[in-house]
Write a protein that holds these residues in place. Structure first.
Motif, PDB file in Angstrom:
ATOM      1  N   ALA A  33      21.044  -8.007  46.867  1.00  0.00           N
ATOM      2  CA  ALA A  33      21.437  -9.410  46.733  1.00  0.00           C
ATOM      3  C   ALA A  33      22.386  -9.828  47.852  1.00  0.00           C
ATOM      4  O   ALA A  33      22.292 -10.940  48.373  1.00  0.00           O
ATOM      5  N   LYS A  34      23.264  -8.930  48.228  1.00  0.00           N
ATOM      6  CA  LYS A  34      24.202  -9.218  49.324  1.00  0.00           C
ATOM      7  C   LYS A  34      23.455  -9.497  50.622  1.00  0.00           C
ATOM      8  O   LYS A  34      23.882 -10.303  51.440  1.00  0.00           O
ATOM      9  N   ASP A  35      22.295  -8.835  50.772  1.00  0.00           N
ATOM     10  CA  ASP A  35      21.466  -9.062  51.956  1.00  0.00           C
ATOM     11  C   ASP A  35      20.496 -10.226  51.777  1.00  0.00           C
ATOM     12  O   ASP A  35      19.608 -10.431  52.598  1.00  0.00           O
ATOM     13  N   GLY A  36      20.636 -10.967  50.676  1.00  0.00           N
ATOM     14  CA  GLY A  36      19.864 -12.184  50.486  1.00  0.00           C
ATOM     15  C   GLY A  36      18.665 -12.091  49.564  1.00  0.00           C
ATOM     16  O   GLY A  36      17.918 -13.059  49.430  1.00  0.00           O
ATOM     17  N   ALA A  37      18.451 -10.967  48.915  1.00  0.00           N
ATOM     18  CA  ALA A  37      17.305 -10.837  48.011  1.00  0.00           C
ATOM     19  C   ALA A  37      17.531 -11.631  46.735  1.00  0.00           C
ATOM     20  O   ALA A  37      18.631 -11.677  46.200  1.00  0.00           O
ATOM     21  N   LYS A  38      16.468 -12.260  46.256  1.00  0.00           N
ATOM     22  CA  LYS A  38      16.473 -12.925  44.941  1.00  0.00           C
ATOM     23  C   LYS A  38      15.849 -11.925  43.977  1.00  0.00           C
ATOM     24  O   LYS A  38      14.704 -11.512  44.167  1.00  0.00           O
ATOM     25  N   ILE A  39      16.604 -11.520  42.944  1.00  0.00           N
ATOM     26  CA  ILE A  39      16.171 -10.430  42.069  1.00  0.00           C
ATOM     27  C   ILE A  39      15.955 -10.919  40.649  1.00  0.00           C
ATOM     28  O   ILE A  39      16.827 -11.543  40.054  1.00  0.00           O
ATOM     29  N   ASP A  40      14.763 -10.599  40.129  1.00  0.00           N
ATOM     30  CA  ASP A  40      14.505 -10.678  38.699  1.00  0.00           C
ATOM     31  C   ASP A  40      14.556  -9.244  38.202  1.00  0.00           C
ATOM     32  O   ASP A  40      13.717  -8.427  38.592  1.00  0.00           O
ATOM     33  N   PHE A  41      15.546  -8.906  37.392  1.00  0.00           N
ATOM     34  CA  PHE A  41      15.728  -7.549  36.876  1.00  0.00           C
ATOM     35  C   PHE A  41      15.328  -7.547  35.405  1.00  0.00           C
ATOM     36  O   PHE A  41      15.942  -8.202  34.581  1.00  0.00           O
ATOM     37  N   VAL A  42      14.278  -6.791  35.064  1.00  0.00           N
ATOM     38  CA  VAL A  42      13.754  -6.771  33.704  1.00  0.00           C
ATOM     39  C   VAL A  42      14.218  -5.512  32.985  1.00  0.00           C
ATOM     40  O   VAL A  42      14.024  -4.402  33.477  1.00  0.00           O
ATOM     41  N   VAL A  43      14.846  -5.707  31.823  1.00  0.00           N
ATOM     42  CA  VAL A  43      15.276  -4.603  30.960  1.00  0.00           C
ATOM     43  C   VAL A  43      14.475  -4.659  29.658  1.00  0.00           C
ATOM     44  O   VAL A  43      13.995  -5.727  29.267  1.00  0.00           O
ATOM     45  N   PRO A  44      14.335  -3.531  28.947  1.00  0.00           N
ATOM     46  CA  PRO A  44      13.500  -3.495  27.747  1.00  0.00           C
ATOM     47  C   PRO A  44      14.229  -3.832  26.444  1.00  0.00           C
ATOM     48  O   PRO A  44      13.819  -3.393  25.377  1.00  0.00           O
ATOM     49  N   TYR A  45      15.299  -4.587  26.519  1.00  0.00           N
ATOM     50  CA  TYR A  45      16.089  -4.894  25.328  1.00  0.00           C
ATOM     51  C   TYR A  45      16.772  -6.244  25.499  1.00  0.00           C
ATOM     52  O   TYR A  45      16.818  -6.795  26.594  1.00  0.00           O
ATOM     53  N   THR A  46      17.306  -6.756  24.404  1.00  0.00           N
ATOM     54  CA  THR A  46      18.061  -7.999  24.407  1.00  0.00           C
ATOM     55  C   THR A  46      19.504  -7.671  24.033  1.00  0.00           C
ATOM     56  O   THR A  46      19.734  -7.013  23.029  1.00  0.00           O
ATOM     57  N   ALA A  47      20.436  -8.112  24.859  1.00  0.00           N
ATOM     58  CA  ALA A  47      21.848  -7.846  24.593  1.00  0.00           C
ATOM     59  C   ALA A  47      22.693  -8.747  25.487  1.00  0.00           C
ATOM     60  O   ALA A  47      22.214  -9.234  26.502  1.00  0.00           O
ATOM     61  N   PRO A  48      23.948  -8.940  25.106  1.00  0.00           N
ATOM     62  CA  PRO A  48      24.845  -9.693  25.981  1.00  0.00           C
ATOM     63  C   PRO A  48      24.954  -9.008  27.345  1.00  0.00           C
ATOM     64  O   PRO A  48      24.961  -7.783  27.428  1.00  0.00           O
ATOM     65  N   LEU A  49      25.024  -9.821  28.380  1.00  0.00           N
ATOM     66  CA  LEU A  49      25.093  -9.288  29.732  1.00  0.00           C
ATOM     67  C   LEU A  49      26.533  -9.143  30.201  1.00  0.00           C
ATOM     68  O   LEU A  49      27.425  -9.843  29.744  1.00  0.00           O
ATOM     69  N   SER A  50      26.705  -8.273  31.150  1.00  0.00           N
ATOM     70  CA  SER A  50      27.995  -8.091  31.791  1.00  0.00           C
ATOM     71  C   SER A  50      28.144  -9.138  32.888  1.00  0.00           C
ATOM     72  O   SER A  50      27.161  -9.562  33.499  1.00  0.00           O
ATOM     73  N   GLU A  51      29.359  -9.548  33.153  1.00  0.00           N
ATOM     74  CA  GLU A  51      29.606 -10.464  34.273  1.00  0.00           C
ATOM     75  C   GLU A  51      29.235  -9.816  35.598  1.00  0.00           C
ATOM     76  O   GLU A  51      29.017 -10.503  36.589  1.00  0.00           O
ATOM     77  N   GLN A  52      29.133  -8.496  35.602  1.00  0.00           N
ATOM     78  CA  GLN A  52      28.770  -7.774  36.825  1.00  0.00           C
ATOM     79  C   GLN A  52      27.361  -8.104  37.302  1.00  0.00           C
ATOM     80  O   GLN A  52      27.013  -7.814  38.432  1.00  0.00           O
ATOM     81  N   THR A  53      26.526  -8.682  36.427  1.00  0.00           N
ATOM     82  CA  THR A  53      25.125  -8.924  36.780  1.00  0.00           C
ATOM     83  C   THR A  53      24.826 -10.384  37.107  1.00  0.00           C
ATOM     84  O   THR A  53      23.668 -10.752  37.259  1.00  0.00           O
TER      85      THR A  53
END
Length: 145
Positions: A33-53
């Motif tokens: 992302a720092k190099d400009g990539a647009k990322i869709d990150f798929v995880v296999p669960y539903t949960a509150p996200l961290s601010e880190q993401t």
């Protein structure tokens, strides 16, 4: 230069990680992302996200809870004599989570056209291979363990 769209297939991210896999995925994604990539990150669960993401689009592929991603419920279907035929039919196994993840990726790729698929560890490889074959997208397979 046009931004690169990355479909990141992962099994966990902090704070819902069981070890280094989630941490490695997070840090690799940050670098891209720092190099400009647009990322869709798929995880296999539903949960509150961290601010880190918040630098990427984290998507839940299923309605499972984080603790179900490894199919722990399947262990309740076994006893000292083997498989318990009286166990509930709707037990969430790791294979069921994988199949549901693959179904989600098929649907997601109807709207999101990535430039590359970056798959993390064996749990996501079935979905990654399907995406590569069906959509002709380059695949990076990252083996963590």
């Amino acid at each position: 230069m046009e931004e690169m769209k990355v479909l990141m297939l992962g099994w966990e991210l902090p704070p819902h990680n069981s070890g280094g896999l989630g941490v490695a995925c997070l840090n690799l994604s940050k670098a891209l992302a720092k190099d400009g990539a647009k990322i869709d990150f798929v995880v296999p669960y539903t949960a509150p996200l961290s601010e880190q993401t918040d630098f990427m689009n984290v998507i839940s592929a299923t309605k499972y809870k984080p603790e179900q991603k490894f199919g722990q419920e399947q262990f309740g279907a076994y006893n000292s004599r083997g498989y318990d035929k009286t166990a509930p039919k709707n037990v969430v196994t790791i294979r069921k989570v994988q199949k549901d993840y693959v179904k989600f990726i098929k649907k997601h790729l109807m709207d999101f056209k990535p430039d590359v698929i970056h798959a993390h560890d064996w749990l996501t490889f079935e979905a990654a291979i399907l995406a590569k074959k069906n959509y002709g997208v380059p695949l990076v397979a990252h083996v963590h363990a």
